[in-house]
Design an enzyme around this catalytic site. Structure first.
Site, PDB file in Angstrom:
ATOM      1  N   SER A 107     -64.167  35.372 -16.680  1.00  0.00           N
ATOM      2  CA  SER A 107     -63.843  34.858 -15.352  1.00  0.00           C
ATOM      3  C   SER A 107     -65.148  34.639 -14.592  1.00  0.00           C
ATOM      4  O   SER A 107     -66.163  35.293 -14.874  1.00  0.00           O
ATOM      5  CB  SER A 107     -62.968  35.863 -14.595  1.00  0.00           C
ATOM      6  OG  SER A 107     -62.840  35.507 -13.226  1.00  0.00           O
TER       7      SER A 107
ATOM      8  N   TYR B   4     -61.770  44.517 -11.691  1.00  0.00           N
ATOM      9  CA  TYR B   4     -61.580  43.387 -12.613  1.00  0.00           C
ATOM     10  C   TYR B   4     -62.933  42.760 -12.934  1.00  0.00           C
ATOM     11  O   TYR B   4     -63.242  42.465 -14.097  1.00  0.00           O
ATOM     12  CB  TYR B   4     -60.651  42.370 -11.954  1.00  0.00           C
ATOM     13  CG  TYR B   4     -60.300  41.171 -12.809  1.00  0.00           C
ATOM     14  CD1 TYR B   4     -59.475  41.304 -13.918  1.00  0.00           C
ATOM     15  CD2 TYR B   4     -60.762  39.896 -12.483  1.00  0.00           C
ATOM     16  CE1 TYR B   4     -59.127  40.210 -14.696  1.00  0.00           C
ATOM     17  CE2 TYR B   4     -60.421  38.794 -13.251  1.00  0.00           C
ATOM     18  CZ  TYR B   4     -59.613  38.958 -14.350  1.00  0.00           C
ATOM     19  OH  TYR B   4     -59.276  37.867 -15.113  1.00  0.00           O
TER      20      TYR B   4
END
Length: 321
Positions: free
Chosen positions: A170, A182
């Site tokens: 990401s 995350y």
């Protein structure tokens, strides 16, 4: 060091030409090649499994809930039995990974095992002190160790067939806005991939990283957050520091970001397919809006204080009191 500068400049000039020549070669023939994808219950994994099946690959679709709605829909959309097989796969359980490998080995098509797509992942929201240690351990186990676990299991097959390994990262690997847990796991998996990519070159195995921007509405990996739930789960020590209004403002800020995400998940799936089929796949595929790429550019090329200033400004309307 400076003596090597002309050589480095020449390499930089020749690399695009070499890539163009390689990309002009014929694309991969999918028929008879197997690909295992993790996290196919929904989102990118679900979409990729169907796309690869339509292209002619033999697809092993790992699902956390093989009897759930997502897995059943996947089988239905693929037209029932055939080249797409749903299998139970919790990437945090070694026995699931071993069973998946045994299943793949017993059903290998004639051209063997071509690709592993480490797509399974989870996301959440919360400042560092809001989340218990158990949550950090769970995220590391799914997003980081889960991908390593499946990779180690399938490396012998990938080396044998000179295949591809694709990892879902990401742009959040570069910066964070409320989901540091995350971001942490994605930054770690990028470093794992960097080492693996160099080590696998001698075996003809190519390693690719997919870096999506905000596709939350498309994947549902991160549903809207509830300030009430966050507040109720905070320890008394954290409640003494963060008032409820602050938590509500932070949650609203994060939810606004989520709502602005792209609904076209096929853009990311296109990159995943290219990573698996191109004669000259990229090491990294960044699939993001211009403003998201600009943030990555600032983070990569400017001093940390510049990026901190940009992100601090974005959060400047959210006050503790």
């Amino acid at each position: 060091m400076w003596a090597a500068a002309p050589l480095l400049l020449l390499l930089l000039l020749l690399l695009p030409l070499a890539r163009l020549c390689r990309r002009g070669a014929a694309r991969l023939e999918p028929a008879g090649r197997a690909v295992l994808i993790t996290g196919c219950d929904s989102g990118f994994g679900h979409m990729l499994a169907l796309r690869l099946h339509r292209l002619g690959f033999t697809v092993f679709a790992g699902c956390l809930c093989p009897g759930g709605d997502g897995a059943r829909r996947l089988q239905r959309e693929a037209g029932g039995a055939g080249r797409l097989q749903v299998l139970p796969l919790d990437v945090t359980r070694a026995r699931d990974v071993r069973a998946a490998k045994e299943l793949v080995l017993s059903h290998l098509p004639e051209r063997g095992f071509w690709g592993l797509v480490n797509n399974a992942g989870i996301s959440t929201f919360g400042e560092t002190g809001w989340l218990p240690m158990e949550t950090y351990e769970k995220f590391a186990d799914v997003n980081l160790l889960g991908s390593i676990r499946t990779t180690l299991a399938f490396l012998p097959l990938l080396r044998k067939y000179k295949g591809r390994i694709v990892f879902m990262s990401s742009i959040i690997a570069y910066f964070t806005l409320g989901n540091g847990i995350y971001s942490m796991t994605k930054a770690a998996i990028e470093k794992f991939c960097d080492a693996l990519r160099l080590e696998m070159k001698k075996f003809g195995v190519q390693v690719c990283i997919i870096q999506p921007g905000n596709y939350a509405p498309s994947t549902k990996i991160q549903p809207p957050v509830s300030a009430e739930q966050i507040w109720s789960e905070l320890s008394e020590e954290e409640k003494a520091v963060y008032n409820k209004e602050y938590v509500e403002e932070r949650a609203n800020f994060f939810n606004r970001i989520l709502s602005e995400g792209s609904t076209n998940g096929n853009e990311v799936v296109d990159a995943m397919v290219d990573a698996l089929t191109s004669p000259a796949p990229k090491a990294r595929y960044m699939v993001a809006k211009l403003k998201e790429k600009a943030l990555v550019f600032v983070c990569a090329l400017f001093p940390t204080v510049v990026m901190d200033s940009v992100l601090s400004y974005a959060l400047s309307k959210v006050k503790l009191a």
